[in-house]
Enzyme design. Structure first.
Site, short mmCIF file in Angstrom:
data_model
loop_
_atom_site.label_atom_id
_atom_site.label_comp_id
_atom_site.label_asym_id
_atom_site.label_seq_id
_atom_site.Cartn_x
_atom_site.Cartn_y
_atom_site.Cartn_z
CD GLU A 310 -2.96 -1.14 2.27
OE1 GLU A 310 -4.14 -1.43 1.98
OE2 GLU A 310 -2.58 -0.89 3.43
C1 ACM Z 1 -2.31 -5.32 3.91
O1 ACM Z 1 -3.46 -5.71 4.22
N1 ACM Z 1 -2.14 -4.11 3.44
C2 ACM Z 1 -1.17 -6.17 4.03
#
Ligand code: ACM
Length: 671
Positions: A310
Site C-alpha cells: 500500500e
Molecule cells: C495489507 O493488508 N495491506 C497487508
C-alpha cells in the site's frame, strides 16, 4: 468388508463425530479398544534424544493436566514404569526453523501411551495432542486407546499480530503464543512498525522508537524473552518492518529519510497515508542497513518481513529529485522504483543472512526467487507467484479483523484444487498466516478476535485438505475454546468484565443476553459508521461483542429443528423460552442505561431484541396452532426486521437470516 473397514478407520475424518475433540485433526487416527487410566499413579518420562524443550513442554502439560483433573501427582508415583513416555530420535535444532520435522506417532493402549517423534519439535506437537485426548467419565479420567500418525500439511502456519496500530504488552503476546502452541501453529509474525507506532527498541537509532512509539515498545530484552518463549514452544518469530510506505512513525525521529520535508508526527487515523521513505537517497539505506543489521541479530529467524504494501506513491510523484532519479535509472513507475528499493533491501538482508518476505506488492521479476510473497490479495495472486518461482503464504481470507464467522475462514484453502499448479509449483505455497490487524483491538479484546477462530485456521494449515466438515469443526472448536481459556486467554472472559464496567454493576443482567447475540459489523464497515482514531477507547459494546456469536448459531440450529417439525415440543419450548427472554430484556436494560450513559447507544438494540422476541412468540404460536397470522402481519414484521437489520452502535444481529425463515414459515399460506 475388511478393506472397507480399514479404509474407514484410516481416515481421521471418518471417525464418529463423538469420538474426539482434537484440533487440528491428525493426518491419521485409528481408534482401538481400551483406555489408559489417568490417576495418581500416572507418571511421564522423556527419553531418547529429546532436548530440554520437549522435557519442559511435558512438564507444562502435566501441570495443565493436574489442573484439569484435580489430581496431585506424587513425586515417586510410577516413576519406574511411566504411563506416558516421550521419545525423540534426535534433539532437532534448539531454534525452530522452517521445514523442521514436526511429525509424531502416538500409541495408546491400556498400559501405556508412547509418543515417538523424530525431533523435539514433533514431541512438543504430540504432547498437545495427548492433552486434547483426555476424557473423563464416572470411572475417572483416561486416554482412549488409539494410534495416531501425524504431520502437518504446510510447514508455515502463522499468526500476524499488528502491534503497530495498537501495542500489545509482552504478556498478551505470551498467552497468544501458548494458544498457538496448543493448536500446533509455528510462526508468530510481529508487525512491529506502522504509521501509528514504532514498537521495538533500537540502540543504533533510538529516535525511531523514542519519537515514534508514545513509549509503547518492546525493549530488546523483552524481544529476546519473547523469542525464547516462542522457541520453547517450537514457534518462530518473524519480525516485520513495513516500508517504504506505512512508515510515518519512522519519520517522526528521522524525517531526513522521507520523500517530502517534515516535520512528521505519529499518525492517529486509520488508512493509507502519504509519508514514504525516499528510495533515492543513500542516507535512507545507511539507516536501514544499520537498523536491519541490529534487528537481524535480535531476531534469530532466517526470514525478515519488509512489508511493502500500500505505497500510494504520492510523495514520490510530487518530488522532482525522485522523478529525476527515476528517469535517470529508467524506472517507469512507482512499482519499478519500489522494486529498485527492494533490491537494495534484498542485498542488505542477504548480508545479514536473512531471506526477504513481503506483501504481494513486492512481487517483481527483478527480485531474486529467494523472497517469499505473503498474499493479502488472494489465492490467484499466490498461485501466480508460485508459477513465477516464488514461495508464498496465504493471508487473504484469514483477516481476523474483518469479523467473519469461523466457517468462512475454515473453508479458505491455500491450495484450492482448481488452481492448476504443478506439484513443484504447489510446493512453493508454504502455508499461511491469519492476520490480526489492530485498528480495532487492544490488549483487552485481542484474544476474542483471535480465539477461538484461529484454531480453525490452524486446522486448515495442519490437517489433510479433505477435513472440511463445518459442523464437526464447530463441535470441536467449543471444546478447544475451553482448553484455550485454561492457558490464560481471555476470549470468553473479557466480555463479562467489559459488560460489568459498562453497566457499572456486578449484575449487568439482560445486557449479557443482548451482548451474546450481537456481532460487530463486518469487513471495513466499522470506521464508515463512526470515525475512529487510535485515541478511541475500545471499551464499548461493539468491543465486548464477539465474532461468530455462539448464541445466534445455537438459535439457528434450534429454529431449523423446529421448522422441520413444528409439533416438536422440546424445540418449541426452547424457542418460546428464548423469545420470552428477548422480549423481556428491555425494562432492565433501560434501567441500566439510565445510570450508564456510555450505554445510551444500546437502547435501539434493546428495542430490536424485544420486538424480535415478541414477534418470535407470535410466529411460534401461529405455526404450532396451524393458524394464519392476521392480515398485514408479515408486512409489518418485515418492515420492523428491515429496521433491525440496520447496524446500530456498529453492531448487527447475526440471527436475523434465521429469524426471517421463521417469519416466512409462519406467514406461508396452506398448512
Ligand atoms: C495489507 O493488508 N495491506 C497487508
Amino acid at each position: 468388508m475388511k478393506t472397507t473397514l480399514a479404509l474407514l478407520v484410516a481416515c481421521a475424518a471418518a471417525i464418529p463425530a463423538s469420538a474426539h475433540t482434537l484440533m487440528p485433526v491428525p493426518r491419521t487416527l485409528q481408534p482401538a479398544s481400551g483406555r489408559l487410566t489417568i490417576d495418581k499413579g500416572f507418571a511421564a518420562a522423556v527419553d531418547g534424544a529429546c532436548d530440554g524443550r520437549a522435557r519442559d513442554a511435558l512438564a507444562r502439560a502435566l501441570a495443565r493436566l493436574s489442573d484439569q483433573t484435580g489430581i496431585e501427582w506424587t513425586e515417586s508415583a510410577g516413576a519406574a514404569s511411566p504411563r506416558l513416555t516421550v521419545r525423540c530420535d534426535e534433539a532437532g535444532s534448539a531454534m525452530p526453523s522452517l521445514g523442521d520435522d514436526e511429525s509424531y506417532v502416538l500409541d495408546v493402549d491400556a498400559q501405556h501411551a508412547a509418543l515417538h517423534a523424530k525431533t523435539s519439535t514433533g514431541a512438543i506437537r504430540g504432547v498437545e495432542t495427548v492433552l486434547q485426548l483426555v476424557e473423563g467419565d464416572r470411572a475417572g479420567y483416561f486416554l482412549p486407546a488409539l494410534h495416531i500418525d501425524d504431520a502437518p500439511r504446510f510447514p508455515w502456519r502463522g499468526l500476524l499480530i499488528d502491534v503497530g496500530r495498537h501495542f500489545m504488552p509482552a504478556e498478551v503476546i505470551k498467552r497468544n503464543l501458548d494458544g498457538m502452541a496448543a493448536v500446533k501453529l509455528n510462526v508468530l509474525h510481529l508487525h512491529l512498525t506502522e504509521d501509528q507506532g514504532f514498537r521495538v527498541e533500537t540502540r543504533k537509532f533510538p529516535k525511531l522508537y523514542q519519537d515514534g512509539s508514545d513509549g509503547l515498545y518492546y525493549t530488546q530484552d523483552q524481544i529476546r524473552e519473547l523469542v525464547a518463549y516462542a522457541a520453547a514452544r517450537a514457534i518462530r518469530i518473524v519480525p516485520e518492518f513495513d516500508m517504504p510506505g506505512h512508515a510515518t512513525s519512522w519519520l517522526v525521529g528521522h524525517p531526513e529519510i522521507a520523500s517530502a520535508p517534515g516535520p512528521y508526527k505519529i499518525e492517529r487515523h486509520w488508512g493509507i497515508f502519504d509519508p514514504t521513505m525516499d528510495p533515492t537517497r543513500e542516507e535512507t539505506y545507511r539507516i536501514l542497513d544499520g537498523f536491519l543489521g541490529e534487528m537481524a541479530a535480535l531476531f534469530p529467524d532466517p526470514y525478515m518481513h519488509i512489508g511493502g504494501d500500500e505505497n500510494n506513491g504520492k510523495q514520490w510523484a510530487a518530488n522532482p529529485q525522485i522523478q529525476a532519479f527515476m528517469k535517470q535509472h529508467g524506472l517507469k513507475d512507482a512499482h519499478a522504483l519500489q522494486a529498485h528499493f527492494n533490491q537494495r533491501l534484498s542485498k542488505i538482508l542477504t548480508k545479514y543472512h536473512k531471506q526477504m518476505v513481503g506483501w504481494d506488492e513486492i512481487l517483481h521479476p527483478d527480485l531474486p526467487q529467494t523472497i517469499v510473497i505473503q498474499s493479502w490479495r488472494g489465492q490467484k495472486s499466490l498461485a501466480e507467484a508460485a508459477r513465477q518461482g516464488y514461495r508464498g503464504l496465504l493471508s487473504s481470507g484469514w483477516y481476523l479483523d474483518l469479523v467473519h464467522p469461523t466457517r468462512d475462514h475454515y473453508l479458505v484453502d491455500p491450495l484450492p484444487p482448481d488452481m492448476g499448479l504443478t506439484p513443484e509449483q504447489a510446493a512453493r505455497v508454504l502455508g499461511g498466516e491469519a492476520a490480526m490487524w489492530a485498528e480495532f483491538v487492544g490488549p483487552q479484546t485481542i484474544d476474542s478476535r483471535v480465539w477461538p477462530r484461529l484454531a480453525a485456521i490452524a486446522e486448515r494449515l495442519w490437517s489433510p485438505a479433505d477435513v472440511r466438515d463445518v459442523e464437526d469443526m464447530y463441535r470441536r472448536l467449543d471444546a478447544e475454546s475451553v482448553r484455550l481459556e485454561s492457558l490464560g486467554l481471555q476470549h470468553e472472559t473479557a466480555q463479562p468484565v467489559m459488560l460489568r464496567r459498562l453497566a457499572g454493576s456486578l449484575h449487568p443482567g439482560p445486557l449479557a443476553t443482548l451482548a451474546s447475540l450481537v456481532e460487530p459489523v463486518k469487513n471495513y464497515r466499522r470506521p464508515q459508521l463512526r470515525p475512529a482514531t487510535q485515541m478511541m477507547p475500545l471499551s464499548r459494546l461493539v468491543d465486548a461483542a464477539r465474532p461468530d456469536s455462539r448464541a445466534a448459531r445455537a438459535f439457528a440450529r434450534t429454529l431449523d429443528a423446529f421448522l422441520g417439525d413444528p409439533a416438536h415440543e422440546r424445540e418449541r419450548q426452547a424457542l418460546v423460552a428464548t423469545f420470552t427472554a428477548w422480549r423481556d430484556v428491555r425494562p432492565a436494560i433501560d434501567v441500566t442505561i439510565d445510570r450508564a450513559p456510555a450505554l445510551e447507544e444500546v437502547r435501539p438494540l434493546a428495542a430490536d431484541l424485544a420486538d424480535m422476541g415478541a414477534v418470535g412468540i407470535e410466529a411460534v404460536t401461529y405455526l404450532t396452532n396451524r393458524t394464519a397470522p392476521p392480515e398485514g402481519w408479515k408486512d409489518r414484521v418485515t418492515a420492523r426486521l428491515a429496521e433491525a437489520a440496520k447496524p446500530k452502535a456498529e453492531l448487527e444481529w447475526p440471527a436475523l437470516p434465521a429469524f426471517r425463515k421463521l417469519v416466512d414459515a409462519a406467514a406461508a399460506p396452506a398448512r
